[in-house]
Design a protein around this motif. Structure first.
Motif, mmCIF file in Angstrom:
data_model
loop_
_atom_site.group_PDB
_atom_site.id
_atom_site.type_symbol
_atom_site.label_atom_id
_atom_site.label_comp_id
_atom_site.label_asym_id
_atom_site.label_seq_id
_atom_site.Cartn_x
_atom_site.Cartn_y
_atom_site.Cartn_z
ATOM 1 N N ASP A 1 16.606 29.118 38.749
ATOM 2 C CA ASP A 1 15.458 28.752 39.574
ATOM 3 C C ASP A 1 15.707 29.086 41.039
ATOM 4 O OD1 ASP A 1 17.448 26.849 39.523
ATOM 5 O OD2 ASP A 1 16.110 25.166 39.899
ATOM 6 N N ASP A 2 16.975 29.004 41.488
ATOM 7 C CA ASP A 2 17.302 29.383 42.860
ATOM 8 C C ASP A 2 17.044 30.862 43.086
ATOM 9 O OD1 ASP A 2 18.005 26.830 43.449
ATOM 10 O OD2 ASP A 2 20.153 27.174 43.574
ATOM 11 N N LEU A 3 17.421 31.677 42.125
ATOM 12 C CA LEU A 3 17.215 33.124 42.257
ATOM 13 C C LEU A 3 15.721 33.451 42.311
ATOM 14 C CD1 LEU A 3 18.362 35.965 42.369
ATOM 15 C CD2 LEU A 3 18.453 35.972 39.876
ATOM 16 N N ILE A 4 14.931 32.760 41.501
ATOM 17 C CA ILE A 4 13.482 32.990 41.508
ATOM 18 C C ILE A 4 12.886 32.609 42.853
ATOM 19 C CG2 ILE A 4 11.292 32.242 40.492
ATOM 20 C CD1 ILE A 4 12.815 31.893 37.832
ATOM 21 N N VAL A 5 13.306 31.461 43.377
ATOM 22 C CA VAL A 5 12.823 31.015 44.683
ATOM 23 C C VAL A 5 13.174 32.035 45.756
ATOM 24 C CG1 VAL A 5 13.117 29.284 46.500
ATOM 25 C CG2 VAL A 5 12.842 28.572 44.123
ATOM 26 N N LEU A 6 14.404 32.524 45.728
ATOM 27 C CA LEU A 6 14.833 33.496 46.728
ATOM 28 C C LEU A 6 13.998 34.759 46.668
ATOM 29 C CD1 LEU A 6 16.813 34.535 48.886
ATOM 30 C CD2 LEU A 6 18.283 35.321 47.025
ATOM 31 N N LEU A 7 13.805 35.294 45.483
ATOM 32 C CA LEU A 7 13.086 36.553 45.343
ATOM 33 C C LEU A 7 11.601 36.415 45.667
ATOM 34 C CD1 LEU A 7 14.773 37.973 42.119
ATOM 35 C CD2 LEU A 7 15.212 38.617 44.494
ATOM 36 N N GLN A 8 11.033 35.245 45.415
ATOM 37 C CA GLN A 8 9.612 35.041 45.680
ATOM 38 C C GLN A 8 9.337 34.656 47.131
ATOM 39 O OE1 GLN A 8 8.282 32.137 42.789
ATOM 40 N NE2 GLN A 8 7.935 33.690 41.205
ATOM 41 N N GLN A 9 10.230 33.837 47.696
ATOM 42 C CA GLN A 9 9.962 33.288 49.024
ATOM 43 C C GLN A 9 10.901 33.801 50.111
ATOM 44 O OE1 GLN A 9 9.871 28.994 48.787
ATOM 45 N NE2 GLN A 9 8.667 28.998 46.905
ATOM 46 N N ARG A 10 12.028 34.412 49.694
ATOM 47 C CA ARG A 10 13.069 34.865 50.622
ATOM 48 C C ARG A 10 13.694 33.710 51.407
ATOM 49 N NH1 ARG A 10 11.021 40.452 53.529
ATOM 50 N NH2 ARG A 10 10.598 41.642 51.657
ATOM 51 N N ASN A 11 13.475 32.504 50.994
ATOM 52 C CA ASN A 11 14.073 31.345 51.639
ATOM 53 C C ASN A 11 14.684 30.463 50.571
ATOM 54 O OD1 ASN A 11 13.258 31.847 54.402
ATOM 55 N ND2 ASN A 11 11.173 31.446 53.712
ATOM 56 N N CYS A 12 15.978 30.227 50.710
ATOM 57 C CA CYS A 12 16.640 29.399 49.703
ATOM 58 C C CYS A 12 17.934 28.821 50.283
ATOM 59 C CB CYS A 12 16.931 30.228 48.450
ATOM 60 S SG CYS A 12 17.219 29.233 46.966
ATOM 61 N N PRO A 13 17.824 27.979 51.303
ATOM 62 C CA PRO A 13 19.040 27.361 51.842
ATOM 63 C C PRO A 13 19.722 26.495 50.793
ATOM 64 C CG PRO A 13 17.077 26.304 52.723
ATOM 65 C CD PRO A 13 16.610 27.520 51.988
ATOM 66 N N ASP A 14 21.053 26.485 50.830
ATOM 67 C CA ASP A 14 21.875 25.705 49.894
ATOM 68 C C ASP A 14 21.750 26.183 48.443
ATOM 69 O OD1 ASP A 14 22.930 23.630 51.772
ATOM 70 O OD2 ASP A 14 20.787 23.214 51.980
ATOM 71 N N CYS A 15 21.215 27.380 48.232
ATOM 72 C CA CYS A 15 21.079 27.908 46.874
ATOM 73 C C CYS A 15 22.443 28.219 46.256
ATOM 74 C CB CYS A 15 20.259 29.197 46.881
ATOM 75 S SG CYS A 15 18.491 28.895 46.812
ATOM 76 N N ARG A 16 22.498 28.104 44.937
ATOM 77 C CA ARG A 16 23.686 28.524 44.202
ATOM 78 C C ARG A 16 23.385 29.884 43.576
ATOM 79 N NH1 ARG A 16 26.193 24.563 39.841
ATOM 80 N NH2 ARG A 16 26.593 23.387 41.751
ATOM 81 N N LEU A 17 24.002 30.915 44.136
ATOM 82 C CA LEU A 17 23.719 32.290 43.714
ATOM 83 C C LEU A 17 25.012 33.024 43.378
ATOM 84 C CD1 LEU A 17 21.076 32.931 46.506
ATOM 85 C CD2 LEU A 17 20.580 32.720 44.066
ATOM 86 N N VAL A 18 25.933 32.320 42.806
ATOM 87 C CA VAL A 18 27.238 32.882 42.460
ATOM 88 C C VAL A 18 27.074 34.007 41.440
ATOM 89 C CG1 VAL A 18 29.511 32.374 41.517
ATOM 90 C CG2 VAL A 18 28.316 30.660 42.907
ATOM 91 N N ASP A 19 27.723 35.145 41.711
ATOM 92 C CA ASP A 19 27.774 36.279 40.773
ATOM 93 C C ASP A 19 26.424 36.987 40.554
ATOM 94 O OD1 ASP A 19 30.567 36.205 40.097
ATOM 95 O OD2 ASP A 19 30.162 34.409 38.919
ATOM 96 N N VAL A 20 25.417 36.698 41.357
ATOM 97 C CA VAL A 20 24.122 37.340 41.129
ATOM 98 C C VAL A 20 24.171 38.816 41.549
ATOM 99 C CG1 VAL A 20 22.797 35.226 41.422
ATOM 100 C CG2 VAL A 20 23.213 36.693 43.401
ATOM 101 N N ASP A 21 23.312 39.601 40.941
ATOM 102 C CA ASP A 21 23.213 41.026 41.257
ATOM 103 C C ASP A 21 21.965 41.236 42.106
ATOM 104 O OD1 ASP A 21 23.129 43.757 41.414
ATOM 105 O OD2 ASP A 21 23.412 44.112 39.276
#
Length: 260
Positions: free
Chosen positions: A21-41
């Motif tokens: 869900d963090d990755l989706i938020v980032l890609l849709q909104q470009r804002n995701c403070p405190d997100c866990r995005l370990v190992d993402v491509d």
């Protein structure tokens, strides 16, 4: 195993993983403070002006990503690949850059803590501010460039190292050798003489004398070449031997400063 102990083990011993869900938020909104995005491509991702403060981006792949103006303050970028990424004006204050791959990245205007790149890989990166690198890191990078015969890059790196620590005689010697290799012989002589004076002030008279001798020898060879004495290969051999004799002084590696 008691249920409480098992739950603790699962929560704290398991490796960190990205939250979908963090990755989706980032890609849709470009804002995701405190997100866990370990190992993402996120190769080639457009994350300009994204808010990623304190994000967990360990081992993520951000190669060639566009992060201009993004806020990565306090983010964990340990072992993250940002090779070739655009980080123009990116906020990186407090970011953890342990083992981070910033090779060939554009760091023009990036906001970094002093010596922030001490434990990162930044060969070929452009736009770096000298305050983000220690004297040790810059000198050692210059040594690496010299060992690969990238003498122009070595000259630039040793010059930056000198700007960080003007009394580091080894860096003056190293830049002098790089300049000699590049055919900038008068500038090389000046660097050797300056380094000699620094060694003399420290009481290292042997090193000081060696550099004075090298400077005189190089000046004699320059004069012979200007006078057309036809020394040919003998002159070339002499120039090479000057550099070889000084290499032990110049190619010293420095341990990075450790801050607590």
């Amino acid at each position: 195993m008691p249920a409480r102990v098992l739950l603790f083990t699962l929560l704290f011993a398991a490796p960190l993983v990205a939250r979908a869900d963090d990755l989706i938020v980032l890609l849709q909104q470009r804002n995701c403070p405190d997100c866990r995005l370990v190992d993402v491509d996120l190769v080639h991702a457009d994350l300009r002006d994204a808010d990623l403060q304190r994000a967990q981006l360990q081992r993520a792949n951000l190669g060639q990503a566009r992060l201009d103006g993004a806020d990565l303050s306090g983010a964990d970028l340990s072992f993250t690949s940002m090779q070739g990424a655009s980080l123009r004006g990116t906020k990186l204050h407090g970011a953890r850059l342990y083992g981070t791959d910033l090779r060939n990245a554009d760091l023009t205007g990036a906001m970094l803590d002093p010596n922030a790149l001490e434990e990162a890989h930044w060969s070929g990166a452009k736009g770096m501010q000298p305050q983000a690198q220690s004297h040790a890191a810059l000198h050692n990078a210059g040594v690496g460039a010299a060992e690969s015969d990238r003498w122009k890059q070595a000259e630039n790196l040793f010059g930056l190292a000198i700007s960080k620590q003007t009394d580091a005689a080894e860096s003056w010697v190293a830049r002098g050798i790089a300049r000699e290799k590049l055919g900038k012989r008068q500038l090389a002589i000046q660097d050797f003489i300056y380094a000699s004076n620094l060694y003399a002030k420290k009481g290292a008279t042997s090193h000081a004398g060696q550099l004075q001798t090298a400077a005189r020898s190089l000046q004699d060879k320059v004069n012979n070449a200007q006078n057309g004495n036809g020394v040919g290969s003998a002159l070339l051999d002499g120039l090479l031997s000057t550099s070889q004799a000084l290499l032990p002084l110049a190619m010293k590696l420095f341990m990075p400063a450790i801050s607590f």
